[in-house]
Scaffold this active site. Sequence first.
Site, PDB file in Angstrom:
ATOM      1  CB  CYS A  35     -62.505  31.568  25.536  1.00 28.81           C
ATOM      2  SG  CYS A  35     -63.643  31.239  26.899  1.00 28.81           S
ATOM      3  CB  CYS A  70     -56.918  31.572  29.071  1.00 30.92           C
ATOM      4  SG  CYS A  70     -58.255  32.652  29.667  1.00 30.92           S
ATOM      5  CG  HIS A  90     -65.526  36.214  26.582  1.00 33.42           C
ATOM      6  ND1 HIS A  90     -64.986  35.955  25.332  1.00 33.42           N
ATOM      7  CD2 HIS A  90     -65.327  35.074  27.316  1.00 33.42           C
ATOM      8  CE1 HIS A  90     -64.500  34.727  25.311  1.00 33.42           C
ATOM      9  NE2 HIS A  90     -64.698  34.171  26.496  1.00 33.42           N
TER      10      HIS A  90
END
EC number: 2.3.1.16
Length: 436
Positions: A99, A422, A392
């Site tokens: 990510c 994160c 996302h």
Amino acid sequence: MRQALPLVTRQGDRIAIVSGLRTPFARQATAFHGIPAVDLGKMVVGELLARSEIPADAIEQLVFGQVVQMPEAPNIAREIVLGTGMNVHTGAYSVSRACATSFQAVANVAESLMAGTIRAGIAGGADSSSVLPIGVSKALARALVDVNKARTTRQRLTLFSRLRLRDLLPVPPAVAEYSTGLRMGDTAEQMAKTYGITREQQDALAHRSHQRAAQAWAEGKLAEEVMTTYVPPYKNPFAEDNNIRGTSTLADYAKLRPAFDRKHGSVTAANSTPLTDGAAAVILMTESRAKELGLRPLGYLRSYAFTAIDVWQDMLLGPAWSTPLALERAGLTMADLTLFDMHEAFAAQTLANLQLLGSERFAREVLGRAQATGEVDDAKFNVLGGSIAYGHPFAATGARMITQTLHELRRRGGGFGLVTACAAGGLGAAMVLEAE
């Protein structure tokens, strides 16, 4: 505090972020259904170059990422160069840090700028949760390799006869950590329980995220940084993120059942970020190159930090680890920041990180630091909403956050902003940005 590490070239130039752009973000199997990540990447880079009016041959490097990779296009960066009319001699390679992938892409281009090997580059990422690499079972994969080497029809039939019916079923991409078998939602549940984060707190954060994102769109704050897209059958434009719940009430969130720990859990689909399709990119240059081209940068990259922690517990605490390091390298403290933007993978993960950033005990016993990083002022935190609302697309989120934060800093008259995320595998990333 250690000495700050200035991000400058050998000539003393700062690293300028000239412009940034993204596609609207779409929930899985909606507006971008059937559009692969490589095409989303081409869309955003092509439009970014067109809007910037920078000569295509001025871009000397493109670093791009994709987390859910497609076997037919393993180097998405090079495909974007070849598919957007850029100079074919433009260097291009792909990166992946889960990510935090576009954080990594930005850092790589910045390092090339500091080394003096380039003067301008593009960084970004794209992902599609609607076009996935659906695989085959290990048994079928092995049989297909063996069949390819078999010399007779009888040998081939013998190999296929060993397969069971379940071996023929398609295998979707894994959603669990390879090393532990844990899903990220399982870790979010663990963190909620460990740090006493209630369902009500998680739902309140999710509601806040959606309300602020809806307000940002209503006030026109995102129009400049989000392109309008047209996809087959080209009947209607897609111009705004379609995950934002602008009309939801806090009571609506309480109706959803837990998604991971179904008996005792508090993490739901509503207080987590959804599977999303989209792409985002930024143009970076040396400060002097931007001046040569007559460009006013959005801002500058002041520092960055990447961290890694254990994956068995608290795997999503990357921001609590990377934020103090990025601040230290920038020569700043939490109080110096105008904005603080954290990727909201889950409301539980976000709240746990916020809690530990202000914890003296965590700083001393875990980070080995003399004092806490600092409480995050709510007036500075995710002021335009976050990933729970926007969505996302894994590799695109960092570039979205960077562009969004720099535009907001400019609206506020400048200052410092920190963006942090994160990532799977216990990874974390943070960057300090500066706008004038």
